[in-house]
Design a protein around this motif. Structure first.
Motif, PDB file in Angstrom:
ATOM      1  N   PHE A 147       0.850  -1.188   0.000  1.00 11.06           N
ATOM      2  CA  PHE A 147       0.000   0.000   0.000  1.00 11.06           C
ATOM      3  C   PHE A 147       0.887   1.240   0.000  1.00 11.06           C
ATOM      4  CE2 PHE A 147      -2.164  -3.464   2.073  1.00 11.06           C
ATOM      5  CZ  PHE A 147      -3.456  -3.423   1.590  1.00 11.06           C
ATOM      6  N   VAL A 148       0.642   2.127  -0.941  1.00 12.04           N
ATOM      7  CA  VAL A 148       1.382   3.388  -1.003  1.00 12.04           C
ATOM      8  C   VAL A 148       0.496   4.490  -0.439  1.00 12.04           C
ATOM      9  CG1 VAL A 148       2.581   5.050  -2.473  1.00 12.04           C
ATOM     10  CG2 VAL A 148       2.655   2.604  -3.029  1.00 12.04           C
ATOM     11  N   VAL A 149       0.955   5.120   0.620  1.00 17.64           N
ATOM     12  CA  VAL A 149       0.212   6.218   1.243  1.00 17.64           C
ATOM     13  C   VAL A 149       0.910   7.504   0.815  1.00 17.64           C
ATOM     14  CG1 VAL A 149      -0.720   7.118   3.396  1.00 17.64           C
ATOM     15  CG2 VAL A 149      -0.189   4.676   3.195  1.00 17.64           C
ATOM     16  N   ARG A 150       0.247   8.254  -0.033  1.00 22.92           N
ATOM     17  CA  ARG A 150       0.914   9.393  -0.685  1.00 22.92           C
ATOM     18  C   ARG A 150       0.242  10.710  -0.317  1.00 22.92           C
ATOM     19  NH1 ARG A 150       2.343   8.423  -6.671  1.00 22.92           N
ATOM     20  NH2 ARG A 150       4.071   7.438  -5.575  1.00 22.92           N
ATOM     21  N   ARG A 151       1.071  11.695  -0.047  1.00 25.76           N
ATOM     22  CA  ARG A 151       0.562  13.052   0.168  1.00 25.76           C
ATOM     23  C   ARG A 151       0.307  13.687  -1.192  1.00 25.76           C
ATOM     24  NH1 ARG A 151       4.299  17.729   2.733  1.00 25.76           N
ATOM     25  NH2 ARG A 151       5.524  17.124   0.928  1.00 25.76           N
ATOM     26  N   THR A 152      -0.940  14.043  -1.429  1.00 20.72           N
ATOM     27  CA  THR A 152      -1.293  14.620  -2.737  1.00 20.72           C
ATOM     28  C   THR A 152      -1.363  16.148  -2.696  1.00 20.72           C
ATOM     29  OG1 THR A 152      -3.643  14.321  -2.216  1.00 20.72           O
ATOM     30  CG2 THR A 152      -2.553  12.571  -3.460  1.00 20.72           C
ATOM     31  N   ASP A 153      -1.530  16.697  -1.510  1.00 19.62           N
ATOM     32  CA  ASP A 153      -1.605  18.151  -1.366  1.00 19.62           C
ATOM     33  C   ASP A 153      -0.238  18.659  -0.911  1.00 19.62           C
ATOM     34  OD1 ASP A 153      -2.074  20.775  -0.824  1.00 19.62           O
ATOM     35  OD2 ASP A 153      -3.780  20.451   0.520  1.00 19.62           O
ATOM     36  N   ALA A 158       3.737  16.295   5.770  1.00 16.87           N
ATOM     37  CA  ALA A 158       4.138  14.952   5.359  1.00 16.87           C
ATOM     38  C   ALA A 158       3.457  13.916   6.254  1.00 16.87           C
ATOM     39  CB  ALA A 158       5.656  14.806   5.442  1.00 16.87           C
ATOM     40  N   ILE A 159       3.203  12.745   5.709  1.00 14.33           N
ATOM     41  CA  ILE A 159       2.540  11.677   6.468  1.00 14.33           C
ATOM     42  C   ILE A 159       3.555  11.024   7.403  1.00 14.33           C
ATOM     43  CG2 ILE A 159       1.313   9.476   6.277  1.00 14.33           C
ATOM     44  CD1 ILE A 159       0.583  10.426   3.372  1.00 14.33           C
ATOM     45  N   MET A 179       9.507   6.303   2.145  1.00 15.49           N
ATOM     46  CA  MET A 179      10.148   6.232   0.829  1.00 15.49           C
ATOM     47  C   MET A 179      10.383   7.628   0.247  1.00 15.49           C
ATOM     48  SD  MET A 179      10.421   2.975   0.633  1.00 15.49           S
ATOM     49  CE  MET A 179      10.990   2.761  -1.049  1.00 15.49           C
ATOM     50  N   GLY A 180      10.431   8.618   1.089  1.00 15.22           N
ATOM     51  CA  GLY A 180      10.630   9.994   0.622  1.00 15.22           C
ATOM     52  C   GLY A 180       9.730  10.937   1.401  1.00 15.22           C
ATOM     53  N   GLU A 181       9.744  12.209   0.998  1.00 18.20           N
ATOM     54  CA  GLU A 181       8.969  13.212   1.721  1.00 18.20           C
ATOM     55  C   GLU A 181       7.465  12.977   1.590  1.00 18.20           C
ATOM     56  OE1 GLU A 181       9.974  17.133   0.656  1.00 18.20           O
ATOM     57  OE2 GLU A 181      12.057  17.015   1.298  1.00 18.20           O
ATOM     58  N   ASP A 182       7.028  12.407   0.471  1.00 19.93           N
ATOM     59  CA  ASP A 182       5.597  12.325   0.196  1.00 19.93           C
ATOM     60  C   ASP A 182       5.003  10.928   0.320  1.00 19.93           C
ATOM     61  OD1 ASP A 182       5.587  15.030  -0.363  1.00 19.93           O
ATOM     62  OD2 ASP A 182       6.069  14.707  -2.476  1.00 19.93           O
ATOM     63  N   ASP A 183       5.836   9.895   0.405  1.00 20.69           N
ATOM     64  CA  ASP A 183       5.330   8.531   0.345  1.00 20.69           C
ATOM     65  C   ASP A 183       5.701   7.707   1.579  1.00 20.69           C
ATOM     66  OD1 ASP A 183       4.262   8.982  -2.141  1.00 20.69           O
ATOM     67  OD2 ASP A 183       5.999   8.226  -3.229  1.00 20.69           O
ATOM     68  N   VAL A 184       4.703   7.003   2.102  1.00 23.61           N
ATOM     69  CA  VAL A 184       4.912   5.970   3.108  1.00 23.61           C
ATOM     70  C   VAL A 184       4.358   4.681   2.526  1.00 23.61           C
ATOM     71  CG1 VAL A 184       4.290   5.131   5.409  1.00 23.61           C
ATOM     72  CG2 VAL A 184       4.802   7.549   5.062  1.00 23.61           C
ATOM     73  N   GLN A 205      -9.064   1.884   5.833  1.00 30.50           N
ATOM     74  CA  GLN A 205      -8.685   2.089   7.236  1.00 30.50           C
ATOM     75  C   GLN A 205      -7.519   3.056   7.348  1.00 30.50           C
ATOM     76  OE1 GLN A 205      -7.337  -1.488   9.174  1.00 30.50           O
ATOM     77  NE2 GLN A 205      -7.193  -0.533  11.187  1.00 30.50           N
ATOM     78  N   ILE A 206      -6.533   2.895   6.460  1.00 37.07           N
ATOM     79  CA  ILE A 206      -5.378   3.803   6.458  1.00 37.07           C
ATOM     80  C   ILE A 206      -5.826   5.219   6.128  1.00 37.07           C
ATOM     81  CG2 ILE A 206      -3.171   4.330   5.369  1.00 37.07           C
ATOM     82  CD1 ILE A 206      -2.902   1.325   4.776  1.00 37.07           C
ATOM     83  N   GLU A 207      -6.673   5.342   5.085  1.00 35.92           N
ATOM     84  CA  GLU A 207      -7.121   6.669   4.648  1.00 35.92           C
ATOM     85  C   GLU A 207      -7.908   7.366   5.755  1.00 35.92           C
ATOM     86  OE1 GLU A 207      -9.350   8.665   0.818  1.00 35.92           O
ATOM     87  OE2 GLU A 207      -9.779   6.595   1.349  1.00 35.92           O
TER      88      GLU A 207
END
Length: 209
Positions: A147-153, A158-159, A179-184, A205-207
Motif C-alpha cells: 500500500f502506497v500512502v501518498r501526500r497529494t496536497d 508529510a505523512i 520512501m521519501g517526503e511524500d510517500d509511506v 482504514q489507512i485513509e
C-alpha cells in the motif's frame, strides 16, 4: 535488536566509569548492563517514567534514563545510568549516542524493514534477495499486499511513519517504510484466500486514520 550489540557497547564503557550503565527494553527488562548481575531484572515503573519523558532524560528510582531512537510513540529501548546527578545525566546522554550508533549499524545490516525497503527501491540484486531472506528468516513465498500512502496536497504536512505504524504494530508481518517526503509504504503479510475487497478495506482504514 540484539542485546549482544548493546552489551558490547556498555562493557567498553566499564573502563571509563564506575557507574552502572545499561539498557532496558519496552517491557522494563534489563537486556544489557556492565554490572552483569542486573541483566534480567524487571523495572516496570521505569517504562512509565521514560514514556512520560517523551525523549528527554528522566530520573527514576536512583537512575537516569533516556530513550534510544525508535519508530513509534513508545520507546523500544532506553539507556540508563546509576545516579540522578548531573554526571549521571551526562553519561546517559553519551551512552545514548553510542548505543544509537550501534543500533543503527546493526539495523542497516540485519533489519528486516531495511531489507524490504531495498527490494522496493530496487537497491538489491535479484540473486541476493533469496539469500538475504534466508539470513533474516523472511518467508519468500507468501502473499503480501503493498500500500502506497501518498501526500497529494503539497501544502499538507508529510505523512508520519508512526501514524501508519500504529495501525499495524506487528513488525514481523507488517513493514512500514518511509520512501521519501511524500510517500509511506506499507508491506503487509496476507492470508491465502485474500480478495481485493480485503485490500480495499485495509486501504480505507489507512485513509480514514
Amino acid at each position: 535488536m540484539s542485546s549482544r550489540i548493546f552489551q558490547s557497547v556498555v562493557l567498553q564503557m566499564k573502563d571509563s566509569t564506575e557507574r552502572a550503565i545499561g539498557v532496558i527494553d519496552s517491557e522494563g527488562t534489563v537486556v544489557a548492563c556492565n554490572e552483569l548481575s542486573c541483566i534480567g531484572e524487571h523495572w516496570p515503573g521505569a517504562v512509565e517514567a521514560v514514556n512520560r519523558g517523551e525523549g528527554d532524560a528522566v530520573r527514576f528510582d536512583g537512575r537516569t534514563f533516556k530513550a534510544l531512537a525508535g519508530w513509534g510513540a513508545q520507546f523500544d529501548y532506553a539507556a540508563f545510568v546509576k545516579g540522578e546527578d548531573s554526571e549521571a545525566q551526562m553519561l546517559c546522554a553519551m551512552a545514548t549516542v553510542a548505543l544509537n550508533g550501534a543500533k543503527t549499524y546493526y539495523e542497516e545490516k540485519h533489519d528486516k524493514a531495511t531489507f524490504v525497503k531495498n527490494i522496493i527501491s530496487d537497491n538489491i540484486l535479484l540473486g541476493d534477495i533469496y539469500v538475504r531472506a534466508k539470513e533474516l528468516h523472511v518467508e519468500a513465498e507468501l502473499n503480501r499486499g503493498v500500500f502506497v500512502v501518498r501526500r497529494t496536497d503539497e501544502k499538507a504536512d508529510a505523512i508520519p511513519v508512526e501514524t501508519v505504524q500504529n495501525i499495524f504494530p506487528d513488525r514481523q508481518t507488517s513493514f512500514v517504510l518511509s520512501m521519501g517526503e511524500d510517500d509511506v509504504v506499507l508491506v503487509q503479510q496476507l492470508g491465502d484466500n485474500v480478495e481485493m475487497s480485503d485490500l480495499e478495506k485495509t486501504a480505507a482504514q489507512i485513509e480514514e486514520t
